[in-house]
Motif scaffolding. Structure first.
Motif, PDB file in Angstrom:
ATOM      1  N   VAL A   1       1.294  -0.990  -0.331  1.00  0.00           N
ATOM      2  CA  VAL A   1       0.303   0.129   0.317  1.00  0.00           C
ATOM      3  C   VAL A   1       1.198   1.038   0.169  1.00  0.00           C
ATOM      4  O   VAL A   1       0.612   2.346  -0.473  1.00  0.00           O
ATOM      5  N   GLU A   2       1.923   1.087   0.957  1.00  0.00           N
ATOM      6  CA  GLU A   2       2.334   2.295   0.800  1.00  0.00           C
ATOM      7  C   GLU A   2       3.660   2.437  -0.793  1.00  0.00           C
ATOM      8  O   GLU A   2       3.606   3.587  -0.914  1.00  0.00           O
ATOM      9  N   ALA A   3       4.222   1.406  -1.486  1.00  0.00           N
ATOM     10  CA  ALA A   3       4.694   1.603  -2.560  1.00  0.00           C
ATOM     11  C   ALA A   3       3.189   2.542  -3.741  1.00  0.00           C
ATOM     12  O   ALA A   3       3.846   3.227  -4.062  1.00  0.00           O
ATOM     13  N   PHE A   4       1.923   1.698  -3.502  1.00  0.00           N
ATOM     14  CA  PHE A   4       1.037   2.281  -4.473  1.00  0.00           C
ATOM     15  C   PHE A   4       0.930   4.027  -4.474  1.00  0.00           C
ATOM     16  O   PHE A   4       0.915   4.589  -4.882  1.00  0.00           O
ATOM     17  N   LEU A   5       0.962   4.188  -2.947  1.00  0.00           N
ATOM     18  CA  LEU A   5       0.840   5.137  -2.165  1.00  0.00           C
ATOM     19  C   LEU A   5       1.570   6.079  -2.927  1.00  0.00           C
ATOM     20  O   LEU A   5       1.347   7.111  -3.651  1.00  0.00           O
ATOM     21  N   LYS A   6       2.771   5.735  -2.927  1.00  0.00           N
ATOM     22  CA  LYS A   6       3.935   7.269  -3.326  1.00  0.00           C
ATOM     23  C   LYS A   6       3.876   6.954  -4.930  1.00  0.00           C
ATOM     24  O   LYS A   6       4.031   7.707  -5.659  1.00  0.00           O
ATOM     25  N   ARG A   7       3.485   6.089  -5.927  1.00  0.00           N
ATOM     26  CA  ARG A   7       3.185   5.932  -7.272  1.00  0.00           C
ATOM     27  C   ARG A   7       2.124   6.810  -7.994  1.00  0.00           C
ATOM     28  O   ARG A   7       2.713   7.495  -8.852  1.00  0.00           O
ATOM     29  N   TYR A   8       0.726   7.024  -6.822  1.00  0.00           N
ATOM     30  CA  TYR A   8      -0.305   7.369  -6.951  1.00  0.00           C
ATOM     31  C   TYR A   8      -0.660   8.946  -6.754  1.00  0.00           C
ATOM     32  O   TYR A   8      -1.570   9.187  -7.076  1.00  0.00           O
ATOM     33  N   GLN A   9      -0.177   8.612  -5.454  1.00  0.00           N
ATOM     34  CA  GLN A   9      -0.195   9.699  -4.867  1.00  0.00           C
ATOM     35  C   GLN A   9      -0.492  11.368  -5.838  1.00  0.00           C
ATOM     36  O   GLN A   9       0.610  11.735  -6.840  1.00  0.00           O
ATOM     37  N   VAL A  10      -1.133  12.549  -5.837  1.00  0.00           N
ATOM     38  CA  VAL A  10      -1.188  13.211  -6.071  1.00  0.00           C
ATOM     39  C   VAL A  10      -0.259  14.795  -5.769  1.00  0.00           C
ATOM     40  O   VAL A  10      -0.519  14.122  -4.121  1.00  0.00           O
ATOM     41  N   SER A  11       0.446  15.378  -6.247  1.00  0.00           N
ATOM     42  CA  SER A  11       1.389  16.393  -5.822  1.00  0.00           C
ATOM     43  C   SER A  11       0.564  17.104  -4.539  1.00  0.00           C
ATOM     44  O   SER A  11      -0.814  17.299  -4.748  1.00  0.00           O
ATOM     45  N   GLY A  12       0.897  17.137  -3.446  1.00  0.00           N
ATOM     46  CA  GLY A  12       0.291  17.847  -2.030  1.00  0.00           C
ATOM     47  C   GLY A  12      -0.450  17.070  -1.589  1.00  0.00           C
ATOM     48  O   GLY A  12      -1.105  17.668  -0.015  1.00  0.00           O
ATOM     49  N   GLY A  13      -0.678  15.324  -1.799  1.00  0.00           N
ATOM     50  CA  GLY A  13      -1.341  14.871  -0.642  1.00  0.00           C
ATOM     51  C   GLY A  13      -0.555  14.515   0.068  1.00  0.00           C
ATOM     52  O   GLY A  13       0.699  13.848   0.852  1.00  0.00           O
ATOM     53  N   LYS A  14      -1.751  13.885   1.340  1.00  0.00           N
ATOM     54  CA  LYS A  14      -1.264  13.299   2.566  1.00  0.00           C
ATOM     55  C   LYS A  14      -0.701  12.185   2.580  1.00  0.00           C
ATOM     56  O   LYS A  14       0.511  11.398   2.615  1.00  0.00           O
ATOM     57  N   GLY A  15      -1.061  11.268   1.452  1.00  0.00           N
ATOM     58  CA  GLY A  15      -0.796  10.249   1.321  1.00  0.00           C
ATOM     59  C   GLY A  15      -0.583   9.125   2.624  1.00  0.00           C
ATOM     60  O   GLY A  15       0.216   8.375   3.054  1.00  0.00           O
ATOM     61  N   GLU A  16      -1.739   8.534   3.045  1.00  0.00           N
ATOM     62  CA  GLU A  16      -1.927   8.292   4.311  1.00  0.00           C
ATOM     63  C   GLU A  16      -3.207   7.284   4.493  1.00  0.00           C
ATOM     64  O   GLU A  16      -4.328   7.853   3.522  1.00  0.00           O
ATOM     65  N   VAL A  17      -3.507   6.681   4.978  1.00  0.00           N
ATOM     66  CA  VAL A  17      -5.230   5.236   5.359  1.00  0.00           C
ATOM     67  C   VAL A  17      -5.276   5.538   6.347  1.00  0.00           C
ATOM     68  O   VAL A  17      -4.269   5.852   7.027  1.00  0.00           O
ATOM     69  N   ASP A  18      -6.927   5.920   7.184  1.00  0.00           N
ATOM     70  CA  ASP A  18      -6.703   5.793   7.938  1.00  0.00           C
ATOM     71  C   ASP A  18      -6.948   4.735   8.306  1.00  0.00           C
ATOM     72  O   ASP A  18      -6.588   3.511   7.347  1.00  0.00           O
ATOM     73  N   GLN A  19      -6.918   4.225  10.012  1.00  0.00           N
ATOM     74  CA  GLN A  19      -7.220   3.249  10.900  1.00  0.00           C
ATOM     75  C   GLN A  19      -7.733   2.016  10.238  1.00  0.00           C
ATOM     76  O   GLN A  19      -7.779   0.683   9.707  1.00  0.00           O
ATOM     77  N   GLU A  20      -9.001   1.976  10.045  1.00  0.00           N
ATOM     78  CA  GLU A  20      -9.997   1.852   9.798  1.00  0.00           C
ATOM     79  C   GLU A  20     -10.496   0.652   7.867  1.00  0.00           C
ATOM     80  O   GLU A  20     -10.359  -0.034   7.699  1.00  0.00           O
ATOM     81  N   ALA A  21      -9.625   2.267   7.350  1.00  0.00           N
ATOM     82  CA  ALA A  21      -9.122   2.047   6.053  1.00  0.00           C
ATOM     83  C   ALA A  21      -8.281   1.070   5.774  1.00  0.00           C
ATOM     84  O   ALA A  21      -8.115  -0.529   5.131  1.00  0.00           O
ATOM     85  N   MET A  22      -7.282   1.215   6.746  1.00  0.00           N
ATOM     86  CA  MET A  22      -5.670   0.019   6.848  1.00  0.00           C
ATOM     87  C   MET A  22      -6.643  -1.653   6.484  1.00  0.00           C
ATOM     88  O   MET A  22      -6.196  -2.196   6.366  1.00  0.00           O
ATOM     89  N   CYS A  23      -7.872  -1.642   8.555  1.00  0.00           N
ATOM     90  CA  CYS A  23      -7.553  -2.846   8.508  1.00  0.00           C
ATOM     91  C   CYS A  23      -8.787  -4.056   7.529  1.00  0.00           C
ATOM     92  O   CYS A  23      -8.992  -4.884   7.111  1.00  0.00           O
ATOM     93  N   LEU A  24      -9.994  -2.823   6.310  1.00  0.00           N
ATOM     94  CA  LEU A  24     -10.651  -3.594   5.803  1.00  0.00           C
ATOM     95  C   LEU A  24      -9.457  -3.866   4.150  1.00  0.00           C
ATOM     96  O   LEU A  24      -9.835  -5.014   4.143  1.00  0.00           O
ATOM     97  N   LEU A  25      -8.036  -2.838   4.236  1.00  0.00           N
ATOM     98  CA  LEU A  25      -7.967  -3.725   3.341  1.00  0.00           C
ATOM     99  C   LEU A  25      -6.826  -5.020   4.068  1.00  0.00           C
ATOM    100  O   LEU A  25      -6.766  -5.995   2.942  1.00  0.00           O
ATOM    101  N   MET A  26      -6.657  -5.183   4.996  1.00  0.00           N
ATOM    102  CA  MET A  26      -6.462  -5.986   5.441  1.00  0.00           C
ATOM    103  C   MET A  26      -7.018  -7.783   5.173  1.00  0.00           C
ATOM    104  O   MET A  26      -6.974  -7.990   5.011  1.00  0.00           O
ATOM    105  N   GLU A  27      -8.390  -6.675   5.712  1.00  0.00           N
ATOM    106  CA  GLU A  27      -9.212  -8.167   6.172  1.00  0.00           C
ATOM    107  C   GLU A  27      -9.870  -8.216   4.151  1.00  0.00           C
ATOM    108  O   GLU A  27     -10.272  -9.683   4.466  1.00  0.00           O
ATOM    109  N   HIS A  28      -9.172  -8.081   3.475  1.00  0.00           N
ATOM    110  CA  HIS A  28     -10.135  -8.660   2.119  1.00  0.00           C
ATOM    111  C   HIS A  28      -8.894  -9.882   1.492  1.00  0.00           C
ATOM    112  O   HIS A  28      -7.977  -9.749   1.740  1.00  0.00           O
TER     113      HIS A  28
END
Length: 202
Positions: A116-143
């Motif tokens: 996720v961190e690698a893909f965020l660096k690839r796709y993050q728009v200029s000035g974006g924070k590149g953060e994933v909140d806890q609940e979203a990360m949990c859902l990413l891990m559950e899938h």
């Protein structure tokens, strides 16, 4: 034609000579993705390249040398396809020099935050924070990711677009990831109002 190249007039529509992957990749590496789905006729031609290091452009009888390293990947069971006569046994044993068995993403979920961190660096728009909140990360891990890493990459890319420079929340994720059971599990573990940098989530 794509793989070996062709001369002008070799077939209908061949208006000029074209170098193929073998010539373009000479001295380097060619990655053959999903080699298990290669049609049998091409398997024989590839086998000759692997054994002799030679090939012919379509439309000529002159042999050319190919100094190429091949790396192949497949999600098929090649031994089973050999038994089903869908993959040549001589090619199968020729490419069995060194295997790397990569488990599906659902069996190595500890890799998800890193990916996720690698893909965020690839796709993050200029000035974006590149953060994933806890609940979203949990859902990413559950899938379970039937589409493996490519599916995760697409999910992150879409989420970045939907977040529009802000942190990625559950609302940015696909509907199938926001199943009631998964959301309940994640909300039991995390306070959904807290947003943390990805490094802290990891």
């Amino acid at each position: 034609a794509e793989f070996f190249g062709h001369t002008r007039g070799a077939f209908t529509g061949a208006e000029r000579q074209r170098s193929g992957y073998l010539q373009s990749g000479n001295g380097g590496t060619i990655f053959l993705d999903e080699i298990g789905n290669l049609e049998v006729g091409l398997q024989g031609k590839l086998l000759r390249v692997l054994q002799d290091g030679e090939y012919r452009l379509l439309g000529t009888s002159r042999h050319q040398r190919a100094d190429v390293r091949f790396i192949a990947a497949t999600n098929e069971n090649l031994a089973q396809r050999v038994d089903q006569r869908q993959f040549r046994p001589d090619l199968y044993y020729r490419i069995r020099g060194g295997w790397l068995q990569l488990p599906p993403l659902r069996k190595r979920k500890e890799d998800i935050p890193i990916l996720v961190e690698a893909f965020l660096k690839r796709y993050q728009v200029s000035g974006g924070k590149g953060e994933v909140d806890q609940e979203a990360m949990c859902l990413l891990m559950e899938h379970d990711y039937p589409g493996n890493v490519r599916e995760l990459m697409t999910v992150v890319q879409t989420a970045v677009n939907l977040a529009q420079g802000g942190p990625i929340t559950t609302a940015c994720l696909p509907r199938e990831m926001r199943r009631r059971q998964a959301l309940t599990t994640c909300r039991q573990n995390f306070d959904g109002n807290i947003t943390l940098p990805l490094a802290e989530v990891e």
